[in-house]
Design an enzyme around this catalytic site. Structure first.
Site, short mmCIF file in Angstrom:
data_model
loop_
_atom_site.label_atom_id
_atom_site.label_comp_id
_atom_site.label_asym_id
_atom_site.label_seq_id
_atom_site.Cartn_x
_atom_site.Cartn_y
_atom_site.Cartn_z
N ARG A 270 -39.37 21.94 -32.36
CA ARG A 270 -39.29 21.64 -33.81
C ARG A 270 -38.64 20.11 -34.04
NH1 ARG A 270 -36.15 27.11 -35.86
NH2 ARG A 270 -37.69 28.80 -34.88
N ARG A 285 -28.76 22.05 -32.87
CA ARG A 285 -30.05 21.79 -33.54
C ARG A 285 -30.92 20.96 -32.80
NH1 ARG A 285 -31.03 23.10 -38.67
NH2 ARG A 285 -29.02 23.31 -39.04
N GLU A 357 -25.56 30.80 -37.45
CA GLU A 357 -26.64 31.51 -37.09
C GLU A 357 -27.13 31.69 -35.80
OE1 GLU A 357 -31.55 31.50 -37.88
OE2 GLU A 357 -30.17 30.25 -39.18
N SER A 360 -32.42 35.48 -36.56
CA SER A 360 -33.07 35.71 -37.83
C SER A 360 -34.14 36.86 -37.88
CB SER A 360 -33.58 34.39 -38.69
OG SER A 360 -33.80 34.76 -40.07
N ARG A 399 -28.17 28.87 -28.46
CA ARG A 399 -27.07 29.04 -29.33
C ARG A 399 -26.18 30.08 -28.59
NH1 ARG A 399 -28.01 27.98 -35.69
NH2 ARG A 399 -28.77 25.81 -35.33
#
Length: 434
Positions: A270, A285, A357, A360, A399
């Site tokens: 990403r 991130r 988070e 999701s 994560r």
């Protein structure tokens, strides 16, 4: 993609849905009006084309009758008429393609309609806590963030990663590299042996139409990485949701085969466009990270129950690792483009003294299926309907590594390995500095 027929029949509902997603009322109304106008122009053109085609067929028969009756003048007149109609139809078919493309392009950037029970709100501050699992421990004053622990162990190197690739990359070594691998294997084994998902190793580079199918294109092109391929390009997957969901593209699945449940452990890529200044330190991130993805393909009646099931599967990962977490129902303004309802699972990070988070899970209805032309047979086998698609992280491996490091850190700088991971770590109980 939304159904234009549904939009024609429910314009007010769509305007209200867009407003819930933080659109202004004027923008929502003008967008819906524009879509209906585009569709009306397209339908009028198709009607005219059909009328001309019918007249061409009738005139062709009349030519034969005129020639048999010896009326050459009438025959020539009719031939001229047919010639004009053929030219109109030829140009009209090109115009039809233009109108179809214009309508589809407008529909392609329109978000999905939230379910009625999704809380209305503007951003993450309006999300609602659905449940909290585990107890957040008292935070000792010696607690550190994951990057401080990893660097002190000599097993997490951001400086060398920057020399290799730039910012938002990490080099993991030794015990932490092994733990990240262990986490991915643990999650895969849990989802395949206990949760009924089929393991898949998909391509990591995909065509534009595949990215379009799950909604990454055209709206989120800036978030993607591309690589040249032949005369075109391929996109690096931002999540395994993309290839896994597209496994049913342009197919009609037998009803008895549903639900299909897929899982994959893949790298994800990403660009993090728009994230400048956010989570610049550490591994939270990254441009490249590993994630175990869950994808379900269901019939239209089963998707909501499947959404609850998928979320529970992701939560089970954190329960087995002994991590405290909470599950949030995202509000309309914070929900993803293709989702009708989303649960975010947030794991407790003592180093940040906050929940962050880690998964999701979204139900998309037939939004992606329309883009992929993915259908299934009715129970009676007589008709075809669009499948419903769901996707979720089961979970983000990097994560999860952060969460384990921070929650299992010791005052001496070592990291205790959770019981669930020890079989994947050769029985090792602790990661210590060499």
């Amino acid at each position: 993609m939304l159904d234009i027929k549904w939009i024609r029949d429910n314009p007010k509902t769509l305007v209200e849905a867009l407003v819930k997603r933080s659109w202004s009322g004027d923008d929502a109304q003008s967008t819906v009006d524009d879509l209906i106008a585009r569709d009306e122009a397209r339908r009028e053109h198709l009607t005219e084309l059909q009328t001309r085609q019918e007249r061409r067929n009738a005139a062709s028969k009349e030519i034969g009758n005129a020639m048999r009756s010896g009326d050459a003048a009438l025959a020539e007149k009719l031939k001229a008429e047919v010639g004009e109609i053929k030219a109109f139809i030829q140009n009209g078919e090109a115009r039809e393609r233009e109108l179809d493309k214009a309508l589809n392009d407008a529909l392609a950037v329109l978000p999905n309609v939230p379910l009625d029970d999704v809380p209305v709100g503007k951003d993450e501050h309006d999300n609602v806590v659905t449940r909290t699992v585990g107890t957040v421990p008292t935070r000792p004053n010696w607690v550190k963030e994951h990057f401080e622990i990893g660097e002190a162990l000599g097993m997490m190197d951001f400086e060398r990663a920057a020399k290799l690739s730039g910012s938002r990359f990490t080099v993991l070594k030794s015990g932490l590299a092994r733990m990240e691998r262990a986490l991915g294997q643990f999650m895969l084994d849990l989802h395949t042996t206990e949760h009924g998902y089929e393991e898949v190793i998909p391509p990591l580079m995909v065509r534009d139409e595949v990215l379009y199918g799950t909604g990454q294109l055209p709206k989120f092109e800036d978030d993607l990485f591309f690589t040249p391929h032949g005369d075109g390009k391929l996109g690096l997957i931002p999540t395994a949701e993309v290839p896994l969901t597209n496994l049913v593209r342009e197919d009609i699945t037998a009803h008895e085969k549903l639900p299909l449940r897929y899982t994959a452990l893949t790298p994800c890529f990403r660009s993090e466009a728009g994230s400048a200044g956010r989570d610049t330190r550490g591994m939270l991130r990254q441009h490249q990270f590993y994630k175990v993805e869950l994808v379900s393909i269901t019939d239209q009646e089963s998707s909501l129950a499947e959404h609850e099931r998928m979320t529970a599967c992701a939560e089970e990962v954190l329960k087995r690792l002994g991590l405290a977490f909470r599950t949030m129902t995202l509000c309309t303004g914070d929900m993803g483009f293709g989702a009708r309802k989303t649960y975010d699972i947030e794991v407790w990070l003592p180093g940040q003294n906050a929940y962050r988070e880690i998964s999701s899970c979204s139900v998309c209805g037939d939004f992606q299926a329309r883009r992929m032309d993915a259908r299934y047979k009715d129970r009676d086998g007589k008709g075809n309907r669009f499948v419903h698609t769901l996707n979720g992280s089961g979970t983000a491996v990097g994560r999860a590594l952060i969460a384990v490091i921070e929650n299992y850190q010791n005052e001496d700088g070592s990291v205790t390995i959770p019981e669930a991971l020890r079989p994947y770590m050769g029985g090792l109980a602790k990661i210590e500095s060499k």
